[in-house]
Design an enzyme around this catalytic site. Structure first.
Site, PDB file in Angstrom:
ATOM      1  N   CYS A 188       3.265  -2.732  -6.696  1.00  0.00           N
ATOM      2  CA  CYS A 188       4.434  -2.263  -7.450  1.00  0.00           C
ATOM      3  C   CYS A 188       5.712  -2.501  -6.632  1.00  0.00           C
ATOM      4  O   CYS A 188       6.031  -3.636  -6.320  1.00  0.00           O
ATOM      5  CB  CYS A 188       4.254  -0.804  -7.880  1.00  0.00           C
ATOM      6  SG  CYS A 188       5.391  -0.301  -9.199  1.00  0.00           S
TER       7      CYS A 188
ATOM      8  N   HIS B  40      -0.549  -1.797 -11.082  1.00  0.00           N
ATOM      9  CA  HIS B  40      -1.245  -0.873 -10.191  1.00  0.00           C
ATOM     10  C   HIS B  40      -2.752  -1.127 -10.253  1.00  0.00           C
ATOM     11  O   HIS B  40      -3.409  -0.693 -11.201  1.00  0.00           O
ATOM     12  CB  HIS B  40      -0.958   0.575 -10.603  1.00  0.00           C
ATOM     13  CG  HIS B  40       0.425   1.027 -10.305  1.00  0.00           C
ATOM     14  ND1 HIS B  40       0.755   1.648  -9.117  1.00  0.00           N
ATOM     15  CD2 HIS B  40       1.573   0.949 -11.023  1.00  0.00           C
ATOM     16  CE1 HIS B  40       2.050   1.938  -9.119  1.00  0.00           C
ATOM     17  NE2 HIS B  40       2.566   1.515 -10.263  1.00  0.00           N
TER      18      HIS B  40
ATOM     19  N   GLU C 269      -5.043   0.321  -8.599  1.00  0.00           N
ATOM     20  CA  GLU C 269      -5.758   1.607  -8.511  1.00  0.00           C
ATOM     21  C   GLU C 269      -5.798   2.341  -9.845  1.00  0.00           C
ATOM     22  O   GLU C 269      -6.582   3.280 -10.018  1.00  0.00           O
ATOM     23  CB  GLU C 269      -5.122   2.489  -7.426  1.00  0.00           C
ATOM     24  CG  GLU C 269      -3.821   3.165  -7.793  1.00  0.00           C
ATOM     25  CD  GLU C 269      -2.576   2.286  -7.719  1.00  0.00           C
ATOM     26  OE1 GLU C 269      -1.469   2.833  -7.879  1.00  0.00           O
ATOM     27  OE2 GLU C 269      -2.715   1.052  -7.495  1.00  0.00           O
TER      28      GLU C 269
END
Length: 209
Positions: free
Chosen positions: A81, A190, A192
């Site tokens: 990001c 992202h 994750e």
């Protein structure tokens, strides 16, 4: 020696990135100590918030030179990001602010009034969107063209050299969604938060030499 160091400079939910690595079998250490970064085998630079604040915190935390050094030395480096945006030359967010200039290029704001299918597109770009794979870094070995990943951002990258673009995404404009240059892989999305696709990226990054 720490295998994977996640840089804690006060910007972002670092625990979610750490948990992502844990899910795929890697121990990652969240650290606010530049010395730990210098000793790590692999380095992760996450980031949420304004570019200028992130860059200021990196400078005040003493992380700029360690980051540049580990990149020069060829250690695997993952930007996420705003952590990806910081690698570029500058950003127009709240003015004009200088980045790390590891990847020459600029961070721009999505234009106002973007439309798709007759509807105005909201900024920030938030939610799931498809990747168009241009080049496949080792970390993207299991990422298929058209894979859905999770974004939250109002600004996007425009590298000077298009050959470093690993993937693009379209939201009103086609923008750079991932970068690959030598030992650096970076994502605007992202991993994750991107379920199986994102976890495969973390796993393959963890396995990089």
């Amino acid at each position: 020696m720490t295998k994977i160091a996640i840089i804690d400079y006060g910007m972002g939910n670092l625990r979610s990135v750490q948990k992502g690595f844990e899910k795929v079998g890697f121990e990652a250490v969240v650290t606010a100590d530049p010395k730990v970064v210098l000793e790590a085998e692999k380095i992760v630079l996450p980031g949420v918030g304004a570019f200028r604040d992130c860059m200021r915190n990196l400078e005040q935390g003493g992380f700029v030179e360690p980051i540049l050094r580990v990149i020069r030395e060829g250690r695997p480096f993952l930007g996420i990001c705003v952590g990806m945006q910081l690698l570029l030359t500058d950003s127009v967010e709240f003015g004009l602010y200088q980045g790390l200039n590891v990847i020459p290029g600029h961070v721009l704001r999505f234009p106002e009034g973007m439309r798709e299918g007759g509807e105005e597109l909201k900024v920030p770009h938030m939610g799931w969107n498809q990747l168009s794979i241009k080049r496949r870094p080792p970390a993207f070995a299991e990422v298929e063209d058209g894979a859905n990943v999770y974004f939250v951002h109002s600004y996007y990258e425009m590298p000077d050299d298009e050959s470093v673009i690993a993937a693009t995404c379209t939201y009103g404009v086609e923008f750079c969604a991932a970068i690959w240059k030598d030992n650096i892989v970076a994502t605007q999305f992202h991993p994750e938060k991107s379920q199986a696709v994102g976890l495969s990226i973390l796993k393959n990054f963890g396995e990089m030499k």
